[in-house]
Design an enzyme around this catalytic site. Structure first.
Site, PDB file in Angstrom:
ATOM      1  N   SER A 229      30.414  73.648  57.193  1.00 33.36           N
ATOM      2  CA  SER A 229      30.962  74.763  56.557  1.00 33.36           C
ATOM      3  C   SER A 229      30.605  74.241  54.999  1.00 33.36           C
ATOM      4  O   SER A 229      29.814  73.803  54.330  1.00 33.36           O
ATOM      5  CB  SER A 229      31.997  75.383  56.909  1.00 33.36           C
ATOM      6  OG  SER A 229      32.439  76.946  56.225  1.00 33.36           O
ATOM      7  N   ASP A 455      25.923  81.076  64.260  1.00 36.08           N
ATOM      8  CA  ASP A 455      26.848  81.040  63.642  1.00 36.08           C
ATOM      9  C   ASP A 455      27.183  81.979  62.840  1.00 36.08           C
ATOM     10  O   ASP A 455      26.370  82.714  62.034  1.00 36.08           O
ATOM     11  CB  ASP A 455      25.881  79.976  62.220  1.00 36.08           C
ATOM     12  CG  ASP A 455      27.560  79.288  61.354  1.00 36.08           C
ATOM     13  OD1 ASP A 455      28.940  79.949  61.608  1.00 36.08           O
ATOM     14  OD2 ASP A 455      27.737  77.979  61.845  1.00 36.08           O
ATOM     15  N   HIS A 485      30.397  78.292  64.995  1.00 38.45           N
ATOM     16  CA  HIS A 485      31.091  77.690  63.848  1.00 38.45           C
ATOM     17  C   HIS A 485      30.574  76.326  63.641  1.00 38.45           C
ATOM     18  O   HIS A 485      31.637  75.896  64.482  1.00 38.45           O
ATOM     19  CB  HIS A 485      32.144  78.257  62.998  1.00 38.45           C
ATOM     20  CG  HIS A 485      31.989  78.186  61.516  1.00 38.45           C
ATOM     21  ND1 HIS A 485      30.889  77.999  60.642  1.00 38.45           N
ATOM     22  CD2 HIS A 485      32.447  77.773  59.991  1.00 38.45           C
ATOM     23  CE1 HIS A 485      31.213  77.848  59.500  1.00 38.45           C
ATOM     24  NE2 HIS A 485      32.355  77.598  58.793  1.00 38.45           N
TER      25      HIS A 485
END
Length: 516
Positions: A229, A455, A485
């Site tokens: 991320s 995602d 995610h």
């Protein structure tokens, strides 16, 4: 996070680009005692996480030899433009390699994103997921500057944060708009009052320089890195600043470095809407009847009605708090981060339709960093501080209202929420550094860049953009056709084999490969 952010790269002075240059005498009067690359880390048994890290128990050892978690503190300059000035401590955690020393590659540093997440607490929570990687690496993570035990940014107290997160995040009239602006301003002023010294010094470029100091102190010639991320953005900025120091690196759940703040917020609205569509489709395709709707549209219509009803009249949540529209939206978004949470979302919606908001509020509390004891970690304060220090744009309510039609088109459910989130930095005390980060690293070693088609938080289009921005032959794109995610912890064997093969054996996958 509950508010969308994307980012950036700060302008660098010639004297601050590379740590070796600093230590070679870029500043006059260097003192050898200040040579932070030669510091020795004092590794000890890890204490229990403190409140800023989220609390809880000390990490349990991993199976096998040398499975004990160890913690240490790394000294780093408070201000990288003044490397001989004050220092701060960065909290580190590691577990030693389980394999023979002769096969050890070095340390593999993890950043799990946020920004604002504590790596010291996250790595042990997922440590068993990285058992294969541990056969050749010491696994290492850290609390970035401003996070957890690393000179944490603090803003409002727990009671004030409860009120802040109950605030209506999608105002319908002038009075509600004024209340939202006042709440945001009060939060930002509290950050300045309590953490003014840190606010200008939590940019991603600062964290990237910290990473290079870690690399040197840990004794590695190259940085071997696993970013998730926001951690992909941090890794990209590191590659830009230190291309010749990039070792084997993996970016999973990739931030799109080409987007400005507005574009990234709009992309997140699309991403969460796409994930909600996938959740609804999965629910109605089950053999048994979907308990929250008869069709995809019916599921989403009922959720939209629930949120409208909560906007008018909240329902009981975790006593004594009420589940508001904003808290319910946060809870739904949190459940879309992983397919494993979809069953909780179904239960939470069923419960809310019957007037009980407990499950959705528990999910929202998780997103906001609130523990069962009512104490908040510094996840959200750090998230806001890092993003606002990085991102240059500042938006007015008039800007948001002008953009609302685009956001509502991108997501009928999340559009308003994401659009109004853009005012978070409007009254911030520190100017933002740039429109988006510079991650160009044409001379770096190959970096495996993984995009996940489902995602919600980092839409999969960002992987291709990151691979392109890194440079030809550097960014190697891998697509995971899945949900949630991130990809590596999905247990998809194709993804695992690609990542393990690169990090352990240096086998670069063919660009454009798709899993499964």
């Amino acid at each position: 996070m509950s508010r969308p952010f994307r980012l950036r790269a700060a302008a660098l002075s010639a004297c601050a680009l590379l740590l070796p240059a600093l230590l070679a005498g870029c500043a006059e009067g260097d003192d050898p005692a200040q040579d932070l690359t030669r510091q020795k880390l004092d590794w000890k048994a890890c204490p229990a996480p403190d409140e800023a890290q989220g609390g809880g128990a000390s990490p349990s050892p991993l199976a096998g030899a040398r499975g004990q978690w160890e913690c240490a503190t790394l000294k780093t300059p408070l201000d990288w433009d003044d490397p001989d000035g004050d220092t701060i401590g960065l909290a580190l955690i590691r577990v030693r390699t389980s394999g023979p020393e002769s096969e050890r590659i070095g340390s593999l540093l993890f950043n799990f994103g946020g920004p604002g997440g504590s790596g010291v607490t996250t790595l042990p929570a997922f440590g068993r997921e990285y058992a294969t990687l541990r056969t050749r690496y010491d696994l290492v993570s850290f609390d970035p500057r401003g996070v957890g035990r690393s000179a944490p940014v603090t803003c409002e107290d727990d009671q004030q944060l409860d009120e802040h997160f109950q605030q209506d995040g999608t105002p319908d009239d002038r009075a509600e708009r004024a209340e939202l602006l006042d709440s945001t301003k009060e939060f930002n002023e509290a950050c300045e009052d309590n953490s003014g010294r840190m606010l200008p010094r939590v940019r991603t470029t600062d964290a990237a320089r910290d990473l290079d100091l870690m690399r040197q102190v840990l004794g590695d010639d190259k940085l071997h890195y696993f970013g998730v991320s926001y951690g992909t953005e941090l890794g990209g900025v590191y590659a830009h600043l230190f291309p010749d120091k990039v070792g084997r690196a993996v970016f999973d759940a990739v931030v799109d470095p080409a987007l400005n703040y507005e574009q990234a917020s709009l992309g997140q609205a699309r991403g969460f809407q796409r994930a909600l569509d996938n959740y609804a489709e999965d629910c109605v395709s089950q053999v048994e009847e979907c308990p929250v709707g008869d069709s995809v549209q019916d599921v989403e219509n009922r959720i939209a009605k629930l949120l409208r009803d909560l906007d008018r009249r909240p329902i009981p949540g975790v006593f004594p708090r009420q589940l508001t529209e904003t808290m319910a939206t946060s809870g739904i978004a949190q459940a879309l981060y992983s397919k494993d949470f979809w069953a909780f979302l179904t239960d939470g919606l069923e419960q809310a339709y019957d007037g009980d908001g407990t499950i959705l509020m528990v999910l929202a509390d998780s997103m906001n960093g609130r523990g069962e004891n009512g104490e908040y970690s510094n996840l959200v304060p750090a998230n806001v501080a890092i993003n606002c220090a990085d991102a240059r744009p500042r938006y007015t309510p008039e800007d948001v209202e002008r953009l609302l039609p685009q956001f509502r088109k991108a997501s009928p459910l999340f559009g308003d929420f994401m659009a109004w989130g853009m005012i978070t930095c409007t009254d911030w005390a520190v100017p933002g550094a740039a429109d988006h980060p510079d991650v160009s690293a044409p001379d770096a070693a190959p970096i495996l860049v993984i995009g996940n088609t489902g995602d919600p938080a980092t839409p999969y289009e960002g992987a291709r953009s990151m691979a392109r921005a890194l440079g030809e032959g550097v960014g190697v794109e891998l697509t995971y056709d899945g949900e949630g995610h991130g990809a590596y912890n999905s247990d998809d064997r194709c993804v695992r084999n690609a990542v393990d093969g690169y990090l352990l054996d240096g086998k670069v996958p063919e660009a454009g490969e798709v899993c499964p």
